[in-house]
Design a protein around this motif. Structure first.
Motif, mmCIF file in Angstrom:
data_model
loop_
_atom_site.group_PDB
_atom_site.id
_atom_site.type_symbol
_atom_site.label_atom_id
_atom_site.label_comp_id
_atom_site.label_asym_id
_atom_site.label_seq_id
_atom_site.Cartn_x
_atom_site.Cartn_y
_atom_site.Cartn_z
ATOM 1 N N ARG A 144 -10.835 -1.489 9.297
ATOM 2 C CA ARG A 144 -9.626 -2.171 9.347
ATOM 3 C C ARG A 144 -10.129 -3.501 8.865
ATOM 4 O O ARG A 144 -10.931 -4.250 9.351
ATOM 5 N N ARG A 151 -4.522 -5.747 2.691
ATOM 6 C CA ARG A 151 -5.059 -4.900 4.214
ATOM 7 C C ARG A 151 -5.529 -3.440 3.903
ATOM 8 O O ARG A 151 -4.918 -2.902 3.092
ATOM 9 N N ALA A 153 -6.080 -0.334 6.606
ATOM 10 C CA ALA A 153 -5.923 0.034 8.111
ATOM 11 C C ALA A 153 -6.231 1.481 8.274
ATOM 12 O O ALA A 153 -5.430 2.429 7.821
#
Length: 291
Positions: A144, A151, A153
């Protein structure tokens, strides 16, 4: 730590010139240069896609390392960029360094579907991108990283590149220079944007940031992109005879710690590159007593 001095050739990714990028790259490989740098401006009509071109050139060469100068982050999402770079690194035998920048030409970037960002936003996005790329190269089972702009994740990173693959930043502003010293493996300024008279101040900011981060400033690769011309009469910095080029490269090394020099000739490229490889580079090595 003292890094060896590298000598490099810029190869423009033009497609209307037939096999010109391949010919110049083969010349650099044959003449013993260390790196081939390739601009990454995907919105330029006259340019090949830089990553496709570099992969093709790597398959036709034996020794040179490739560096995008610099990868256009706003048009290349960092998770995919990290995967592409790791794959290139492994398939080429470690012949890649990831040059990375914030993006600069926002109108054409937006015209191609990318974002339009201000200075602060673009640096914030780059910081997140570095985190994402490092996470994608981590070899961890799950990762992450990132924040507002980029981003990942719970991604399963891979492939894991060799230890030689690094991130080299094209940086000029104070915050970018400090990020380079604290987080990057290399720095790639250009003479046209940062002359010899301002080089020392920028290097000092990088080195100070490295020390604050507990890093060795001498371990950071510092490549100076030299837009110039080798000619009998001097007409300015890096426009003059071989002896002047040698003197100014040695000065940049000894006074400012620059340890890589990429030649961007404006014209007469094949002959100029030959002079750089066969006359300038060996003379610099002799002056610095390096093999």
């Amino acid at each position: 730590m003292t890094l060896p001095v590298l000598f490099d050739a810029n190869v423009d990714p033009v497609w209307r010139e037939g096999d010109q990028p391949l010919r110049y790259t083969l010349q650099a490989d044959r003449d013993g240069l260390d790196l081939v740098t390739v601009q990454d401006h995907p919105y330029q009509q006259k340019f090949h896609d830089t990553w496709t071109l570099m992969a093709f050139l790597a398959a036709r060469t034996e020794r040179v390392t490739f560096v995008p100068t610099v990868a256009n982050l706003p048009l290349r999402p960092p998770a995919m960029l990290a995967k592409a770079a790791a794959s290139f690194d492994l398939l080429s035998g470690g012949r890649l360094q990831l040059g990375l920048g914030v993006g600069a030409f926002w109108e054409p970037i937006a015209a191609m579907g990318g974002p339009r960002r201000g200075k602060r936003e673009s640096v914030d996005a780059l910081v997140e991108a570095v985190d994402v790329i490092r996470a994608m190269w981590s070899g961890e089972r799950s990762a992450r990283a990132g924040g507002e702009y980029y981003r990942v994740a719970g991604i399963h990173p891979g492939p894991t590149p060799s230890r030689s693959l690094g991130i080299w930043l094209g940086a000029y502003g104070p915050r970018m220079l400090e990020l380079t010293g604290a987080r990057a493996d290399g720095w790639m300024p250009s003479l046209g944007y940062l002359g010899l008279d301002r080089l020392g101040e920028a290097v000092a900011r990088i080195d100070e940031a490295a020390v604050r981060a507990g890093r060795d400033p001498g371990a950071i690769r510092k490549v100076y992109n030299l837009n110039g011309f080798i000619e009998p009469a001097s007409s300015g910095d890096f426009h003059g005879p071989v002896a002047q080029w040698v003197e100014q490269i040695v000065q940049a090394y000894r006074e400012h710690g620059m340890n890589g020099f990429a030649y961007w000739s404006d014209r007469d490229y094949e002959r100029q590159l030959g002079v750089f490889a066969h006359e300038v580079a060996p003379a610099v090595r002799r002056a610095l007593q390096m093999p």
